[in-house]
Design a protein around this motif. Structure first.
Motif, PDB file in Angstrom:
ATOM      1  N   VAL A 397       0.830  -1.210   0.000  1.00  0.00           N
ATOM      2  CA  VAL A 397       0.000   0.000   0.000  1.00  0.00           C
ATOM      3  C   VAL A 397       0.866   1.262   0.000  1.00  0.00           C
ATOM      4  CG1 VAL A 397      -1.704   1.327   1.327  1.00  0.00           C
ATOM      5  CG2 VAL A 397      -1.917  -1.164   1.161  1.00  0.00           C
ATOM      6  N   ASP A 441      -3.559  10.026   5.221  1.00  0.00           N
ATOM      7  CA  ASP A 441      -4.296   9.401   4.129  1.00  0.00           C
ATOM      8  C   ASP A 441      -3.756   7.989   3.857  1.00  0.00           C
ATOM      9  OD1 ASP A 441      -6.132   9.378   1.958  1.00  0.00           O
ATOM     10  OD2 ASP A 441      -4.393   9.569   0.618  1.00  0.00           O
ATOM     11  N   ILE A 442      -2.441   7.864   3.818  1.00  0.00           N
ATOM     12  CA  ILE A 442      -1.839   6.535   3.563  1.00  0.00           C
ATOM     13  C   ILE A 442      -2.108   5.592   4.736  1.00  0.00           C
ATOM     14  CG2 ILE A 442       0.366   5.327   3.306  1.00  0.00           C
ATOM     15  CD1 ILE A 442       1.222   7.845   1.658  1.00  0.00           C
ATOM     16  N   LYS A 444      -4.656   5.593   6.621  1.00  0.00           N
ATOM     17  CA  LYS A 444      -6.070   5.192   6.492  1.00  0.00           C
ATOM     18  C   LYS A 444      -6.191   4.071   5.445  1.00  0.00           C
ATOM     19  CE  LYS A 444     -10.420   6.329   7.616  1.00  0.00           C
ATOM     20  NZ  LYS A 444     -11.206   5.474   6.987  1.00  0.00           N
ATOM     21  N   GLN A 445      -5.459   4.233   4.349  1.00  0.00           N
ATOM     22  CA  GLN A 445      -5.482   3.198   3.297  1.00  0.00           C
ATOM     23  C   GLN A 445      -4.960   1.863   3.838  1.00  0.00           C
ATOM     24  OE1 GLN A 445      -3.563   4.247  -0.429  1.00  0.00           O
ATOM     25  NE2 GLN A 445      -4.141   6.380  -0.164  1.00  0.00           N
ATOM     26  N   ASN A 448      -7.712   0.358   5.993  1.00  0.00           N
ATOM     27  CA  ASN A 448      -8.787  -0.219   5.169  1.00  0.00           C
ATOM     28  C   ASN A 448      -8.352  -1.532   4.535  1.00  0.00           C
ATOM     29  OD1 ASN A 448     -10.380   1.942   5.789  1.00  0.00           O
ATOM     30  ND2 ASN A 448      -9.973   3.065   3.882  1.00  0.00           N
TER      31      ASN A 448
END
Ligand code: FA5
Ligand code: MG
Length: 459
Positions: A397, A441-442, A444-445, A448
């Motif tokens: 990711v 943001d990363i 969070k990725q 997920n």
């Protein structure tokens, strides 16, 4: 390269035991649960492979195939490769003055389980075969975990003095000295009795009691786990001692050639399934002993399997990043993958003996974020959940902006019985400052993707 792989988390492998330093010593079983649903095919290096419950290569890892940093002009890994090759060309010459060693540096890193393990007498329950330690394409094929995987095919092809250089793939933690892809150089030298005992023609390679059975090419010595540091039962002590002397002399010569004549070194006895006796060579660097290579007298069964019955051999394997980090003072293993011209322009092949020290491009700040989640109720830490699976997911990711990941907390809820883990992720870009928003943001990725892949619940 066409990648049609659905990355299937390896929740099905049970990790037992830690194997970072003594990966060759421990012997642990892998327990597989029910197989995951049918998988599509996977295309790697122009060949198509069936995938199965063993498949755990990620698209990110497959993207390293063909990068060939060890062949890229002016790259520090290529400079190290050239210096090792030049040293061997000079150390061994035939009567006409030509180099004795041949070099294989473009062999396909996709190998069979037989090449990587079976041919090298690595026991079927050995920890190094585990899904949590290797990148499997399927049950029968994997990305080589060491360049030693090519030994038997090359000896069977008639070679007796050769070097293999290339990248190897291992699932591991992430920090400044560990990366899932790194480079090795392996060497084999096989000699006959006449060559080894040129000056002592009365001596023998093999013990009298073994001579009869060794003469029969169909009779392969039974494999056994040999820990005896003295010698293998079939060899004479004088053959082993002479071979050991030659090997250590050559390897100390290589070390001095690379690091200068005053380098402090020591030999440490060790175990490899494919050599006996075996050693590691350590050098003293920045107040620490650093292991740079493994070596030993080749197990005679391996030579026999390769059709060589009346010779003895030595073999070694060395890590190129380890050498390059010391030689160029490169502080972080991720830098070898940098395409930044500020990094690459620092090194040149023109003068192999006047190597510059690495100058940091700049120092950008780190950003640390924790991620905690509950594992599914039937899964426990170290039993059904392997941190290496999480490390791979993070790499896929977030890529190289992750500097370090560590497991900082494990917890089992006394009432629900559910297990929780907390990972600390340190983000840092090699070439610029990351903004907090970008990192969030990363992060969070990653959260997920963890929910999707491992069925966990973010805390
Ligand atoms: C091996 O891979 C053996 N195949 C070496 C060998 C070959 C022994 C032939 C005997 C005969 P090991 O896992 O220790 O052994 O790795 C060999 C070298 O690769 C190490 O000494 C080190 O220099 C380098 N190395 C190993 N793991 C890493 C890593 N995670 N990062 C960087 N370099 C590594
Ligand atoms: Mg080692």
């Amino acid at each position: 390269m066409l990648l049609t792989l659905r990355v299937q988390g390896t929740r099905y492998s049970l990790r037992t035991g830690n194997c970072s330093r003594s990966r060759w010593l421990a012997s642990n079983a892998v327990v597989e649960k029910s197989p995951p649903p049918a998988q599509p095919q996977l295309e790697v290096n122009g060949s198509t492979y069936a995938t199965d419950s063993w498949t755990n290569v990620t698209p990110k890892i497959l993207s390293y195939l063909g990068a060939n940093k060890h062949l890229q002009k002016d790259h520090p890994l290529s400079i190290i490769r050239q210096r090792i090759v030049n040293y061997f060309y000079g150390a061994y010459r035939n009567q006409r003055g030509n180099p004795l060693f041949s070099v294989y540096d473009k062999l396909n890193p996709v190998v069979t389980v037989q090449q990587n393990f079976d041919n090298l007498l690595i026991p079927s329950d050995h920890v190094s075969r585990q899904k949590s330690d290797c990148y499997y394409i399927n049950k029968h094929q994997l990305l080589r975990a060491h360049t030693t995987a090519h030994q038997v095919e090359l000896i069977s092809g008639g070679l007796d003095n050769f070097l293999v250089v290339g990248e190897v793939y291992r699932r591991d933690e992430i920090d400044s000295t560990h990366y899932p892809v790194f480079h090795q150089a392996d060497a084999v030298r096989v000699v006959t009795k006449d060559k080894l005992f040129e000056r002592n023609p009365g001596l023998e390679l093999f013990e009298e009691t073994w001579k009869g059975s060794l003469a029969d090419p169909k009779l392969i010595l039974p494999s056994s786990k040999c820990m005896d540091q003295t010698k293998q039962p079939c060899h004479t002590l004088e053959a082993v001692k002479l071979m050991e002397h030659e090997m250590k002399h050559v390897l100390v010569g290589l070390t001095k050639e690379l690091f200068g004549p005053r380098i402090k070194y020591r030999w440490v006895e060790t175990y490899f399934p494919f050599t006996q006796p075996s050693w590691e060579l350590e050098i003293y660097f920045k107040n620490n002993w650093l292991e740079v290579l493994g070596c030993g007298i080749m197990r005679h069964e391996i030579l026999q399997q390769s059709g060589v019955h009346q010779s003895i051999g030595y073999a070694f394997g060395v890590g190129l990043e380890r050498l390059a980090m010391v030689l160029f003072d490169i502080p972080d293993i991720r830098l070898f993958w940098s395409n930044d011209s500020g990094f690459l322009s620092q090194f040149s092949e023109k003068d192999l003996h006047n190597l510059p020290k690495y100058k940091p491009i700049s120092h950008y700040p780190q950003c640390t974020n924790d991620l905690s989640f509950w594992l599914p109720s039937d899964v426990e830490v170290d039993a059904g959940f392997s941190p290496n699976d999480f490390y791979d997911l993070v790499r896929t990711v977030a890529g190289d902006i992750v500097e370090q990941i560590s497991l900082v907390d494990k917890f089992k809820h006394p009432k629900t019985g559910k297990s929780s883990v907390c990972f600390r992720i340190v983000y840092r870009h090699m070439e610029r400052t990351l903004t907090q928003a970008e990192v969030n943001d990363i992060h969070k990725q990653i959260a997920n993707a963890s929910v999707d892949s491992f069925n966990v619940q973010i805390r």
